[in-house]
Each structure stands twice: as C-alpha cells, then as structure tokens.
Design a protein around this motif. Structure first.
Motif, PDB file in Angstrom:
ATOM      1  N   PRO A   1       0.820  -1.212   0.000  1.00  0.00           N
ATOM      2  CA  PRO A   1       0.000   0.000   0.000  1.00  0.00           C
ATOM      3  C   PRO A   1       0.856   1.265   0.000  1.00  0.00           C
ATOM      4  CG  PRO A   1       0.091  -0.901   2.210  1.00  0.00           C
ATOM      5  CD  PRO A   1       0.849  -1.848   1.315  1.00  0.00           C
ATOM      6  N   PHE A   2       0.234   2.317  -0.473  1.00  0.00           N
ATOM      7  CA  PHE A   2       0.830   3.636  -0.408  1.00  0.00           C
ATOM      8  C   PHE A   2       0.125   4.362   0.727  1.00  0.00           C
ATOM      9  CE2 PHE A   2       0.987   2.179  -4.801  1.00  0.00           C
ATOM     10  CZ  PHE A   2       2.354   2.208  -5.017  1.00  0.00           C
ATOM     11  N   TYR A   3       0.827   5.273   1.363  1.00  0.00           N
ATOM     12  CA  TYR A   3       0.293   5.928   2.548  1.00  0.00           C
ATOM     13  C   TYR A   3       0.052   7.413   2.319  1.00  0.00           C
ATOM     14  CZ  TYR A   3       1.519   1.640   4.931  1.00  0.00           C
ATOM     15  OH  TYR A   3       1.594   0.331   5.306  1.00  0.00           O
ATOM     16  N   LEU A   4      -0.833   7.962   3.134  1.00  0.00           N
ATOM     17  CA  LEU A   4      -1.109   9.386   3.124  1.00  0.00           C
ATOM     18  C   LEU A   4       0.213  10.138   3.275  1.00  0.00           C
ATOM     19  CD1 LEU A   4      -3.789  10.852   2.895  1.00  0.00           C
ATOM     20  CD2 LEU A   4      -3.830  11.035   5.364  1.00  0.00           C
ATOM     21  N   ASN A   5       0.417  11.139   2.478  1.00  0.00           N
ATOM     22  CA  ASN A   5       1.599  12.001   2.424  1.00  0.00           C
ATOM     23  C   ASN A   5       2.800  11.371   1.722  1.00  0.00           C
ATOM     24  OD1 ASN A   5       0.400  14.268   3.659  1.00  0.00           O
ATOM     25  ND2 ASN A   5       0.612  13.250   5.636  1.00  0.00           N
ATOM     26  N   ASP A   6       2.694  10.120   1.251  1.00  0.00           N
ATOM     27  CA  ASP A   6       3.748   9.581   0.402  1.00  0.00           C
ATOM     28  C   ASP A   6       3.829  10.433  -0.855  1.00  0.00           C
ATOM     29  OD1 ASP A   6       4.445   7.525   2.092  1.00  0.00           O
ATOM     30  OD2 ASP A   6       3.524   5.938   0.898  1.00  0.00           O
ATOM     31  N   VAL A   7       4.996  10.450  -1.469  1.00  0.00           N
ATOM     32  CA  VAL A   7       5.222  11.254  -2.668  1.00  0.00           C
ATOM     33  C   VAL A   7       5.517  10.313  -3.829  1.00  0.00           C
ATOM     34  CG1 VAL A   7       6.701  13.005  -3.738  1.00  0.00           C
ATOM     35  CG2 VAL A   7       6.092  13.186  -1.306  1.00  0.00           C
ATOM     36  N   LEU A   8       4.701  10.409  -4.877  1.00  0.00           N
ATOM     37  CA  LEU A   8       4.932   9.633  -6.094  1.00  0.00           C
ATOM     38  C   LEU A   8       5.819  10.466  -7.019  1.00  0.00           C
ATOM     39  CD1 LEU A   8       1.318   8.343  -6.802  1.00  0.00           C
ATOM     40  CD2 LEU A   8       3.159   7.189  -5.569  1.00  0.00           C
ATOM     41  N   VAL A   9       6.846   9.831  -7.570  1.00  0.00           N
ATOM     42  CA  VAL A   9       7.763  10.520  -8.475  1.00  0.00           C
ATOM     43  C   VAL A   9       7.601   9.913  -9.864  1.00  0.00           C
ATOM     44  CG1 VAL A   9      10.156  11.138  -8.957  1.00  0.00           C
ATOM     45  CG2 VAL A   9       9.381  10.898  -6.577  1.00  0.00           C
ATOM     46  N   PHE A  10       7.201  10.736 -10.808  1.00  0.00           N
ATOM     47  CA  PHE A  10       7.027  10.324 -12.203  1.00  0.00           C
ATOM     48  C   PHE A  10       8.260  10.774 -12.983  1.00  0.00           C
ATOM     49  CE2 PHE A  10       2.787  10.626 -10.506  1.00  0.00           C
ATOM     50  CZ  PHE A  10       2.076   9.630 -11.136  1.00  0.00           C
ATOM     51  N   LYS A  11       9.036   9.812 -13.463  1.00  0.00           N
ATOM     52  CA  LYS A  11      10.225  10.119 -14.267  1.00  0.00           C
ATOM     53  C   LYS A  11      10.000   9.613 -15.683  1.00  0.00           C
ATOM     54  CE  LYS A  11      13.590   9.878 -10.537  1.00  0.00           C
ATOM     55  NZ  LYS A  11      14.849   9.278 -10.086  1.00  0.00           N
ATOM     56  N   TYR A  12      10.233  10.495 -16.649  1.00  0.00           N
ATOM     57  CA  TYR A  12      10.109  10.115 -18.057  1.00  0.00           C
ATOM     58  C   TYR A  12      10.970  11.052 -18.896  1.00  0.00           C
ATOM     59  CZ  TYR A  12       6.351  13.588 -17.461  1.00  0.00           C
ATOM     60  OH  TYR A  12       5.611  14.691 -17.118  1.00  0.00           O
ATOM     61  N   ASP A  13      11.363  10.541 -20.041  1.00  0.00           N
ATOM     62  CA  ASP A  13      12.236  11.311 -20.923  1.00  0.00           C
ATOM     63  C   ASP A  13      11.490  12.490 -21.523  1.00  0.00           C
ATOM     64  OD1 ASP A  13      14.374   9.577 -20.526  1.00  0.00           O
ATOM     65  OD2 ASP A  13      13.727   8.265 -22.153  1.00  0.00           O
TER      66      ASP A  13
END
Length: 179
Positions: free
Chosen positions: A85-97
């Motif tokens: 699971p992901f938690y409240l206040n976790d930060v998702l990082v989207f990396k793409y060219d």
C-alpha cells in the motif's frame, strides 16, 4: 438509465475497486486473516497486530514504475497493486524522458473519477505534469488526501492510457493503522 442510477453504479464500482485493491495489497503483503496467518497465542489485552510497513516513519518517495519509470507498454495497475500500500503524504515521483524529434512524449494527468479512468476520458482531467516535467529528478506528487487518485498519461489521444498501460489508481492508507 437515470443519472441517479449511473451515479449509484459509479459509487458502487469505486467502492468495489477500492475493496479489491485493498484485498490485493493485503494478500501481496502477507496481511492474511485466514487460518494460520495470525498467531492467536499472542492475542491478549493490549496486543496490537500491525502491518509491517504501517510503522514506517514519514512519507516515502516512490518512483512510479520503479526502475522502469513512466513509459508506454508497462502495466502500472499491476505495479501499484504489487508495490502498495501507499500511505497518506507519500510522494509519487514520475520520471520520463523529455520529448525528442523521434519520440512520443508522456505527461501525467489526474482523472476525476472511476468512469473517466476506465475509459481514459481526459475531458475533465487535470494535467499535473507536462511532457517536459518528467526529466531529471522527475515530477513529484504528494498523496495529501484520503481519496482515490486516478493517474494516467494523456498523450496520443488516450492511446498511452488505453493501450499502453499508462494508468493506475491509488487510495492512500493511513500510517499506523492498528488491526
């Protein structure tokens, strides 16, 4: 079918999807409640069963897709189920060219509801990151509310979302839940 019926169906589908995702996350993380999955000999007043990740401190930074990053042809729905699971206040990082002359650019959109997510309908979606924001350290998005978040790539008229697997949903859990 009236709009109330459609709204009720969408609400039911959202609840069902959330329940399925939570069940999948708990199964993948060993949260099982079946026979043999819980040590009843330790069950007494004051004992609290906790998920092993529920005691982690502070928000985590999570690279969407892991080492695969954000690209066409990867199943992000499977990835999110396996890595939750992901938690409240976790930060998702989207990396793409960033876009190049011979490449197909990517972006990050937040879709408003399950219906839009299922059909990859971007008419009411909100762009979070443009085609140039995923380079270097990537684009960061914090899960600030306890709600479903529907992410997708909005490029190529929805083809990246529909055919490329570039969509997933997250419902952040509360850190420290006691079971």
């Amino acid at each position: 079918m009236g709009s109330n019926s459609a709204c009720a169906q969408a609400t039911l589908l959202t609840a069902l999807l959330i329940a399925c995702m939570l069940a999948g996350c708990t199964a993948n993380k060993g949260w099982g409640w079946g026979y043999g999955s819980f040590n009843y000999s330790h069950w007494h007043h004051g004992h609290v069963y906790r998920h092993p990740n529920a005691t982690t401190q502070g928000p985590n930074k999570i690279n969407v897709g892991g080492s695969e990053n954000w690209h066409f042809g990867f199943n992000y729905t499977d990835w999110s189920i396996k890595h939750g699971p992901f938690y409240l206040n976790d930060v998702l990082v989207f990396k793409y060219d960033p876009p190049k002359n011979d490449s197909h650019p990517h972006s990050v959109y937040l879709l408003p509801d399950l219906t839009s997510f299922k059909s990859c309908n971007f008419s009411r979606a909100r762009m979070l990151a443009s085609t140039t924001q995923g380079g270097d350290e990537g684009f960061e998005f914090a899960l600030k509310s306890w709600q479903p978040y529907y992410f997708a790539c909005g490029e190529s008229n929805g083809i990246h979302c529909n055919l490329g697997g570039m969509k997933f949903m997250v419902v952040p859990a509360l850190r420290g839940w006691n079971f």
